[in-house]
Scaffold this motif. Structure first.
Motif, short mmCIF file in Angstrom:
data_model
loop_
_atom_site.label_atom_id
_atom_site.label_comp_id
_atom_site.label_asym_id
_atom_site.label_seq_id
_atom_site.Cartn_x
_atom_site.Cartn_y
_atom_site.Cartn_z
N ARG A 47 0.84 -1.21 0.00
CA ARG A 47 0.00 0.00 0.00
C ARG A 47 0.87 1.25 0.00
NH1 ARG A 47 -2.40 -0.62 4.66
NH2 ARG A 47 -3.69 -2.36 3.98
N LYS A 48 1.93 1.24 0.82
CA LYS A 48 2.85 2.38 0.88
C LYS A 48 3.56 2.61 -0.45
CE LYS A 48 3.98 2.51 5.81
NZ LYS A 48 5.06 2.32 6.80
N LEU A 49 3.96 1.49 -1.08
CA LEU A 49 4.65 1.57 -2.36
C LEU A 49 3.75 2.18 -3.43
CD1 LEU A 49 7.32 0.84 -3.78
CD2 LEU A 49 6.32 -1.38 -4.33
N ARG A 50 2.48 1.71 -3.43
CA ARG A 50 1.53 2.25 -4.42
C ARG A 50 1.30 3.74 -4.20
NH1 ARG A 50 -1.17 -2.75 -3.64
NH2 ARG A 50 -2.60 -1.81 -2.12
N GLN A 51 1.24 4.15 -2.92
CA GLN A 51 1.04 5.57 -2.60
C GLN A 51 2.24 6.40 -3.04
OE1 GLN A 51 -1.81 6.72 -1.29
NE2 GLN A 51 -1.03 8.80 -1.54
N ALA A 52 3.43 5.82 -2.82
CA ALA A 52 4.66 6.55 -3.21
C ALA A 52 4.73 6.74 -4.73
CB ALA A 52 5.89 5.79 -2.72
N VAL A 53 4.37 5.66 -5.45
CA VAL A 53 4.37 5.74 -6.93
C VAL A 53 3.37 6.78 -7.40
CG1 VAL A 53 3.80 4.45 -9.03
CG2 VAL A 53 5.18 3.38 -7.25
N LYS A 54 2.19 6.78 -6.73
CA LYS A 54 1.13 7.73 -7.09
C LYS A 54 1.61 9.16 -6.85
CE LYS A 54 -3.78 8.40 -6.28
NZ LYS A 54 -4.94 8.03 -5.45
N ASP A 55 2.31 9.37 -5.71
CA ASP A 55 2.82 10.71 -5.40
C ASP A 55 3.88 11.13 -6.40
OD1 ASP A 55 1.17 10.70 -3.28
OD2 ASP A 55 2.71 10.24 -1.75
N ALA A 56 4.74 10.17 -6.77
CA ALA A 56 5.82 10.49 -7.73
C ALA A 56 5.24 10.86 -9.09
CB ALA A 56 6.76 9.29 -7.86
N VAL A 57 4.19 10.15 -9.49
CA VAL A 57 3.57 10.44 -10.80
C VAL A 57 2.92 11.80 -10.78
CG1 VAL A 57 1.69 9.72 -12.34
CG2 VAL A 57 3.24 8.02 -11.41
N SER A 58 2.33 12.14 -9.61
CA SER A 58 1.59 13.41 -9.53
C SER A 58 2.54 14.62 -9.56
CB SER A 58 0.76 13.44 -8.25
OG SER A 58 1.59 13.40 -7.12
N LYS A 59 3.81 14.42 -9.21
CA LYS A 59 4.76 15.55 -9.20
C LYS A 59 5.34 15.77 -10.60
CE LYS A 59 6.19 14.68 -4.47
NZ LYS A 59 7.27 14.20 -3.59
N LYS A 60 5.16 16.99 -11.15
CA LYS A 60 5.69 17.31 -12.49
C LYS A 60 6.90 18.26 -12.36
CE LYS A 60 1.69 16.74 -15.43
NZ LYS A 60 0.85 17.36 -16.44
#
Length: 799
Positions: A47-60
């Motif tokens: 769950r943490k990994l998925r959240q981290a990936v989601k946060d990384a994608v959201s940052k431009k």
């Protein structure tokens, strides 16, 4: 080392068998717990990994120089700001300007985190600490836009407290668009109307759900019955189905669960009361089998208690007309559910009088005996009657009697008469009398050592010792204590019953409970203490003379009085002539209508008054009663006539000189006075039983047989003697046997054959001769037809 390792072998099968089953279960539980915790950790990391990936994608990443095409406005504003900032430099001194240039040439100025509170010219510490601190500082570009920070809990290590923060994730516009599309799709799905089921489909669906629930209930019940000790926890699962929430099958499922649990408790409950364990018992070491039994008993008592609480709640909800918030059960269905709950309580009251919480069930059942609903009231009264009839010791009966007595007193004697009628089913035939207490169970006296030494030889003393030891063991096995306890319980029960009866006689003489009280006193009168006899007889006579009683109630008063006098009342010098006179005077109130049922009490009264007190009854009184009873037999139903004639037969055997009533010659002086209400002075010896000849032509064959038997003098042998099935039964038994409650004759009465008359009478034969001549003369005259002129009457009316 190798040799030692080889010595360690796999445990043998026998050793494995010796391993405790509890240890194996604990090992299995630990293994399962470890697997579950590992799985939870893995899920959390994912769950943490998925959240981290989601946060990384959201940052431009934002470029250092903005393109001119995209942000022209911002670039102009920035140039204006630079110009404004550049203005004060012209006004600065040369020393200050040189200092700013030196600072700008340093690399640390560009790379240092501006958010850090550490001064620029801080003293250098150890090289390792500087590197560690540098690594802990979050790296951000100067050109990156400022983001909101979320403060997390700090971490403490050797160096000190390290604050932690986390950036708030920025939602991407593309993600927003996807979410919007998903919402639109969901709205489209919701907008699609759900197809409504037809009534037939709904019923089929309900039947299917109900069948599934039934199978589940059956499976749980079968598992519990097969091994109650191991599957006692499944009782909880079954009891949880009492909270069924599906409105289609809720009522039916709850009823099925109530009945299933009732039958289970009746089957698996032990035949003894389970008491709670003491602290000392809990701390002692016991075997596994005993521990298992204890766990079973604790679980059983706990679930039984919760089950009773559920039943009580169902009844309370119905009584208060209360609806649940979910509206799963309608108000109409609550009554049916409450009836099933009350029936279960009644069955538990009768089936488990020895088990825990029996007094709690009594407290629930007794108020329902006085319920407005007739079906529930009758159900509870029948259960209490059944309990009284089967209770041999008297412990359960005493508990019920105490609660009923308190309830009647609390309601100020305004209860249903059926509540007191249940007292008639008590199995009390003897009570403890103070003067006879020592005679009931005299302790066996054994010889003392001195007595043995004086009268017995050494060998005889040896035999006597062994004999006495055996006798002591036999006395213990006889359970003589239970007999004493039974008498004590019966005495206490009867005292409470009489207290209730006497309170009603004293305070509520016009209460509808009075018939039940008089009936109860008539049954238990022989057990009343002698001290109350005088007062009780005075009260009964006062009630009879008041005229407020019905005929049946007055008969109960007479019956009670003679039961008192026939028992311990023999020692009292009381003349009951007023009761004889009252009964003789009111005999003709009985008839073939509503009062026909009172004949049964009358037959019991006559048995106590005349047959059992034959020595105190004069011949004149016996003759008067026989004559009046024969007259009464003419206008009552066949079963009553049979009972009365059977009583007359017994009286003729008891008083042999009454056979003078079969002769038409008068005895002594005077004339029979049938209208006189005094049996001693009506001169019954100067009449005859002419009614027997009328009864001999009665339509009922048994009445004919009895009448012919009495005319012949009631012989015990010969052609006119009765058959054994008639002669050996009492009058009350014959009354019940030939009862017409089913609206049929027993035996069937033969229909009379219609006889054709040889000559049929004409209509003229019934008329008078003068009348016949007059009719003939009028019939022979010729009718003259005159012209009818209505105009003359019309003219007259107009004038």
């Amino acid at each position: 080392m190798k040799a030692r390792r080889n010595k360690k072998q796999i445990p043998s099968f026998r050793k494995l068998l010796k391993t405790s089953k509890v240890k194996l279960e604990n090992k299995l539980k630990n293994k399962q717990f470890k697997q579950q915790s590992t799985l939870k950790k893995y899920r959390k990391e994912q769950r943490k990994l998925r959240q981290a990936v989601k946060d990384a994608v959201s940052k431009k990443p934002i470029p250092l120089e903005d393109p001119k095409e995209k942000r022209p406005g911002k670039r102009i504003e920035r140039e204006e700001e630079e110009e404004e900032e550049a203005l004060p430099l012209d006004m600065m001194d040369e020393d200050d300007l040189q200092l700013m240039r030196d600072l700008g040439q340093r690399a640390s100025f560009l790379t240092r985190d501006l958010s850090s509170s550490e001064p620029v010219h801080a003293k250098k510490r150890k090289h390792e600490r500087v590197i560690d601190k540098y690594e802990k500082i979050p790296r951000t570009l100067q050109t990156a836009p400022e983001k909101e920070l979320i403060h997390l809990l700090p971490i403490k290590d050797k160096s000190g407290i390290i604050p932690r923060t986390r950036e708030k994730p920025v939602t991407d516009s593309n993600q927003d668009e996807e979410d919007q599309e998903e919402l639109e799709l969901e709205e489209e799905i919701v907008e699609d109307p759900i197809r409504e089921l037809t009534l037939e489909e709904h019923l089929i669906e309900r039947r299917k759900k109900l069948q599934e629930k039934k199978m589940h209930i059956a499976a749980l019940a079968s598992a519990i019955l097969s091994d109650p000790e191991s599957n006692i926890k499944k009782l909880k699962e079954l009891r949880s189905m009492l909270m069924e929430q599906n409105p289609d099958v809720a009522v039916t499922v709850r009823k099925l669960v109530i009945i299933s649990l009732l039958e289970l408790f009746k089957d698996i409950t032990p035949s003894y009361k389970i008491r709670p364990l003491t602290e000392a018992e809990k701390s002692t070491k016991i075997r596994k089998e005993t521990q298992k039994l204890r766990e079973f008993e604790e679980g059983l008592v706990s679930q039984y208690k919760f089950y009773l609480e559920n039943l009580e709640q169902v009844v309370k909800d119905w009584k208060q007309k209360k609806l649940k918030k979910s509206n799963v059960v309608s108000l109409k269905a609550y009554k049916g559910l409450a009836e099933v709950a009350v029936r279960s309580l009644c069955e538990l009251l009768v089936a488990l009088p020895h088990f825990n919480f029996h007094n709690n069930i009594i407290v629930l059942i007794v108020p329902l005996m006085n319920d407005v609903s007739k079906s529930i009231s009758e159900m509870c009264c029948e259960a209490v009657k059944k309990l009284f009839k089967q209770d041999k010791l008297g412990q359960a009966s005493l508990g019920v009697i105490k609660v009923i007595s308190g309830f009647v007193k609390g309601r100020n004697y305004e209860v249903r008469p059926e509540m007191l009628k249940t007292f008639l089913c008590l199995r009390i035939k003897e009570v403890e009398v103070k003067k006879d207490t020592e005679d009931i169970n005299k302790p066996k006296k054994f010889m003392t050592f001195k007595e043995k030494r004086k009268s017995l030889s050494r060998m005889q003393r040896k035999w006597k010792k062994a004999e006495e030891k055996l006798e002591r063991e036999l006395l213990e096995a006889e359970a003589s204590e239970s007999t004493e306890r039974k008498l004590k319980l019966h005495t206490e029960t009867l005292n409470i019953v009489f207290v209730t009866y006497f309170r009603i006689l004293k305070k509520a003489q016009r209460s509808p409970l009075l018939p039940s009280v008089l009936e109860g006193l008539a049954k238990f009168a022989h057990l009343i203490n002698v001290e109350f006899f005088d007062d009780l007889l005075v009260v009964l006579h006062t009630l009879i003379e008041s005229g407020d009683l019905s005929y049946r109630e007055s008969l109960h008063c007479v019956q009670t009085a003679f039961h008192i006098l026939s028992g311990q009342g023999d020692v009292l010098n009381i003349d009951p002539m007023k009761f004889y006179t009252h009964l003789y005077k009111t005999l003709f109130k009985l008839h073939a209508g509503a009062t026909n049922e009172g004949v049964e009490i009358l037959l019991q009264c006559l048995d106590v008054m005349l047959t059992k007190r034959r020595k105190q009854v004069s011949q004149q009184r016996a003759l008067a009663f026989i004559k009046r009873l024969c007259t009464l037999a003419l206008h009552v139903l066949p079963n009553s006539s049979i009972g009365i004639l059977a009583t007359n037969r017994i009286l003729m055997h008891t008083f042999p000189k009454t056979d003078l009533l079969l002769d038409n010659e008068s005895q002594g002086s005077g004339v029979f006075l049938p209208e006189l209400d005094e049996p001693e002075y009506c001169n019954a010896q100067n009449t005859a039983l002419w009614e027997l000849h009328t009864l001999r032509r009665h339509y009922h064959p048994v009445v004919q047989r009895f009448a012919a038997h009495l005319i012949a003098g009631a012989p015990s042998e010969g052609s006119e003697a009765l058959k054994p099935e008639l002669s050996r039964r009492s009058a009350a038994e014959l009354f019940e046997t030939y009862s017409m409650a089913a609206m049929t004759f027993n035996p069937p009465v033969k229909s009379s054959s219609s006889k054709r008359k040889s000559e049929v009478l004409q209509g003229d034969s019934f008329l008078n001769e003068d009348l016949n001549q007059l009719i003939k003369r009028h019939c022979s005259e010729v009718a003259t037809h005159l012209p009818l002129d209505f105009t003359k009457y019309l003219k007259t009316s107009l004038r």
